[in-house]
Design a protein around this motif. Structure first.
Motif, PDB file in Angstrom:
ATOM      1  N   TYR A  76       0.919  -1.132  -0.061  1.00 23.23           N
ATOM      2  CA  TYR A  76      -0.037  -0.013   0.000  1.00 23.23           C
ATOM      3  C   TYR A  76       1.032   1.266   0.140  1.00 23.23           C
ATOM      4  CZ  TYR A  76      -3.426  -3.231   1.647  1.00 23.23           C
ATOM      5  OH  TYR A  76      -4.130  -4.497   1.828  1.00 23.23           O
ATOM      6  N   LEU A  77       0.180   2.557  -0.620  1.00 22.19           N
ATOM      7  CA  LEU A  77       1.059   3.627  -0.375  1.00 22.19           C
ATOM      8  C   LEU A  77      -0.049   4.674  -0.152  1.00 22.19           C
ATOM      9  CD1 LEU A  77       3.518   5.138  -1.051  1.00 22.19           C
ATOM     10  CD2 LEU A  77       2.761   5.867  -3.192  1.00 22.19           C
ATOM     11  N   GLN A  78      -0.157   5.163   1.132  1.00 19.95           N
ATOM     12  CA  GLN A  78      -0.927   6.104   1.621  1.00 19.95           C
ATOM     13  C   GLN A  78      -0.227   7.472   1.628  1.00 19.95           C
ATOM     14  OE1 GLN A  78      -3.941   6.003   3.095  1.00 19.95           O
ATOM     15  NE2 GLN A  78      -3.945   8.087   2.821  1.00 19.95           N
ATOM     16  N   MET A  79      -0.985   8.352   0.493  1.00 13.53           N
ATOM     17  CA  MET A  79      -0.340   9.690   0.161  1.00 13.53           C
ATOM     18  C   MET A  79      -1.234  10.780   0.910  1.00 13.53           C
ATOM     19  SD  MET A  79       0.526   8.728  -3.938  1.00 13.53           S
ATOM     20  CE  MET A  79      -1.217   8.499  -4.165  1.00 13.53           C
ATOM     21  N   ASN A  80      -0.454  11.587   1.847  1.00 16.03           N
ATOM     22  CA  ASN A  80      -1.292  12.626   2.389  1.00 16.03           C
ATOM     23  C   ASN A  80      -0.690  14.226   1.783  1.00 16.03           C
ATOM     24  OD1 ASN A  80      -2.878  11.074   3.846  1.00 16.03           O
ATOM     25  ND2 ASN A  80      -1.366  10.669   5.719  1.00 16.03           N
ATOM     26  N   SER A  81      -1.509  15.178   2.067  1.00 21.84           N
ATOM     27  CA  SER A  81      -0.774  16.325   1.624  1.00 21.84           C
ATOM     28  C   SER A  81      -0.472  16.422   0.371  1.00 21.84           C
ATOM     29  CB  SER A  81       0.017  16.630   2.682  1.00 21.84           C
ATOM     30  OG  SER A  81      -0.272  16.702   3.987  1.00 21.84           O
ATOM     31  N   LEU A  82      -1.299  15.872  -0.599  1.00 23.84           N
ATOM     32  CA  LEU A  82      -0.729  15.866  -1.931  1.00 23.84           C
ATOM     33  C   LEU A  82      -0.635  16.961  -2.586  1.00 23.84           C
ATOM     34  CD1 LEU A  82      -2.672  12.748  -3.051  1.00 23.84           C
ATOM     35  CD2 LEU A  82      -0.396  12.972  -3.308  1.00 23.84           C
ATOM     36  N   GLN A  83       0.498  17.196  -3.517  1.00 25.59           N
ATOM     37  CA  GLN A  83       0.671  18.454  -4.192  1.00 25.59           C
ATOM     38  C   GLN A  83       0.593  18.238  -5.574  1.00 25.59           C
ATOM     39  OE1 GLN A  83       0.699  21.391  -2.415  1.00 25.59           O
ATOM     40  NE2 GLN A  83       0.310  19.956  -0.393  1.00 25.59           N
ATOM     41  N   PRO A  84       0.305  19.246  -6.359  1.00 27.05           N
ATOM     42  CA  PRO A  84       0.162  19.204  -7.956  1.00 27.05           C
ATOM     43  C   PRO A  84       1.630  18.502  -8.366  1.00 27.05           C
ATOM     44  CG  PRO A  84      -0.462  21.196  -7.094  1.00 27.05           C
ATOM     45  CD  PRO A  84       0.004  20.773  -6.010  1.00 27.05           C
ATOM     46  N   GLU A  85       2.614  18.795  -7.609  1.00 24.35           N
ATOM     47  CA  GLU A  85       3.882  18.076  -8.114  1.00 24.35           C
ATOM     48  C   GLU A  85       4.114  16.476  -8.047  1.00 24.35           C
ATOM     49  OE1 GLU A  85       3.681  20.943  -6.313  1.00 24.35           O
ATOM     50  OE2 GLU A  85       5.107  20.650  -4.553  1.00 24.35           O
ATOM     51  N   ASP A  86       3.193  16.146  -7.179  1.00 26.61           N
ATOM     52  CA  ASP A  86       2.960  14.597  -7.239  1.00 26.61           C
ATOM     53  C   ASP A  86       2.340  14.047  -8.187  1.00 26.61           C
ATOM     54  OD1 ASP A  86       2.306  15.260  -3.702  1.00 26.61           O
ATOM     55  OD2 ASP A  86       4.200  14.297  -4.400  1.00 26.61           O
ATOM     56  N   THR A  87       1.641  14.773  -9.064  1.00 24.96           N
ATOM     57  CA  THR A  87       0.991  14.112 -10.260  1.00 24.96           C
ATOM     58  C   THR A  87       2.006  13.582 -11.052  1.00 24.96           C
ATOM     59  OG1 THR A  87      -0.616  16.091 -10.366  1.00 24.96           O
ATOM     60  CG2 THR A  87      -0.082  14.842 -12.445  1.00 24.96           C
ATOM     61  N   ALA A  88       1.435  12.102 -11.538  1.00 22.16           N
ATOM     62  CA  ALA A  88       2.441  11.070 -12.258  1.00 22.16           C
ATOM     63  C   ALA A  88       1.570   9.714 -12.362  1.00 22.16           C
ATOM     64  CB  ALA A  88       3.999  10.900 -11.564  1.00 22.16           C
ATOM     65  N   MET A  89       2.375   8.999 -13.216  1.00 20.46           N
ATOM     66  CA  MET A  89       2.203   7.630 -13.431  1.00 20.46           C
ATOM     67  C   MET A  89       2.635   6.808 -12.212  1.00 20.46           C
ATOM     68  SD  MET A  89       0.156   5.712 -15.210  1.00 20.46           S
ATOM     69  CE  MET A  89      -0.049   6.278 -16.795  1.00 20.46           C
ATOM     70  N   TYR A  90       2.314   6.358 -11.453  1.00 20.63           N
ATOM     71  CA  TYR A  90       2.693   5.700 -10.382  1.00 20.63           C
ATOM     72  C   TYR A  90       2.803   4.032 -10.662  1.00 20.63           C
ATOM     73  CZ  TYR A  90       2.681   9.388  -7.179  1.00 20.63           C
ATOM     74  OH  TYR A  90       2.843  10.973  -6.712  1.00 20.63           O
ATOM     75  N   TYR A  91       3.838   3.369 -10.251  1.00 25.14           N
ATOM     76  CA  TYR A  91       4.269   2.209 -10.679  1.00 25.14           C
ATOM     77  C   TYR A  91       4.360   1.296  -9.310  1.00 25.14           C
ATOM     78  CZ  TYR A  91       4.560   3.885 -15.379  1.00 25.14           C
ATOM     79  OH  TYR A  91       4.290   4.416 -16.808  1.00 25.14           O
ATOM     80  N   CYS A  92       3.973   0.052  -9.344  1.00 26.94           N
ATOM     81  CA  CYS A  92       4.411  -0.841  -8.416  1.00 26.94           C
ATOM     82  C   CYS A  92       5.458  -1.513  -8.860  1.00 26.94           C
ATOM     83  CB  CYS A  92       3.204  -1.634  -7.990  1.00 26.94           C
ATOM     84  SG  CYS A  92       3.316  -3.036  -6.960  1.00 26.94           S
ATOM     85  N   ALA A  93       6.415  -1.957  -8.115  1.00 24.26           N
ATOM     86  CA  ALA A  93       7.532  -3.026  -8.396  1.00 24.26           C
ATOM     87  C   ALA A  93       7.866  -4.084  -7.344  1.00 24.26           C
ATOM     88  CB  ALA A  93       8.762  -2.193  -8.742  1.00 24.26           C
ATOM     89  N   ALA A  94       8.522  -4.895  -7.587  1.00 21.96           N
ATOM     90  CA  ALA A  94       8.801  -5.963  -6.838  1.00 21.96           C
ATOM     91  C   ALA A  94      10.128  -6.715  -7.358  1.00 21.96           C
ATOM     92  CB  ALA A  94       7.762  -6.996  -6.539  1.00 21.96           C
ATOM     93  N   ASP A  95      10.666  -7.497  -6.255  1.00 24.28           N
ATOM     94  CA  ASP A  95      11.898  -8.395  -6.524  1.00 24.28           C
ATOM     95  C   ASP A  95      11.801  -9.331  -5.372  1.00 24.28           C
ATOM     96  OD1 ASP A  95      14.712  -9.018  -6.365  1.00 24.28           O
ATOM     97  OD2 ASP A  95      14.222  -8.307  -8.422  1.00 24.28           O
TER      98      ASP A  95
END
Length: 126
Positions: free
Chosen positions: A79-98
């Protein structure tokens, strides 16, 4: 082999919150490393947060104190809990694993990850 499926992102106003999730499917006994990256238009993909199977976490400086990464080891969900989001947080978010890499010296680089999700868009408006 690990298959990753992210939850839908969405749009939120600046100052708002959003939670992303990513479910991993695998026959392996443990997915040691799971993390989140993001990529804004015209920019390189950057690490946001990572979490080891032992609970060790690491964050990018730009999100520390605002974002929280967590995981359910039994279900291979991160999970990724994102608080106090700002316009600069705008993006495509990718999950990754190894399966083998660990969080040892700070936020692992993208080359440490073998498996990637398809990405989910997060848009923060001012």
């Amino acid at each position: 082999q690990v298959q990753l499926v992210e939850s839908a992102g969405g749009s939120v106003r600046a100052g708002g919150s959003m939670r992303l999730s990513c479910a991993g499917s695998t026959t392996a006994s443990t997915i040691h490393l799971m993390g989140w990256f993001r990529q804004a238009p015209g920019k390189e993909r950057e690490g946001v947060a990572a979490i080891d199977s032992d609970g060790t976490t690491a964050y990018a400086g730009s999100v520390k104190g605002r974002f929280t990464i967590s995981r359910d080891n039994a279900k291979n969900i991160v999970y990724l809990q994102m608080n106090s989001l700002q316009p600069e947080d705008t993006a495509m978010y990718y999950c990754a694993a190894d399966l083998k890499s660990r969080v040892i010296y700070g936020l692992p680089d993208k080359i440490r990850y073998t498996y990637w999700g398809q990405g989910t868009q997060v848009t923060v408006s001012s």
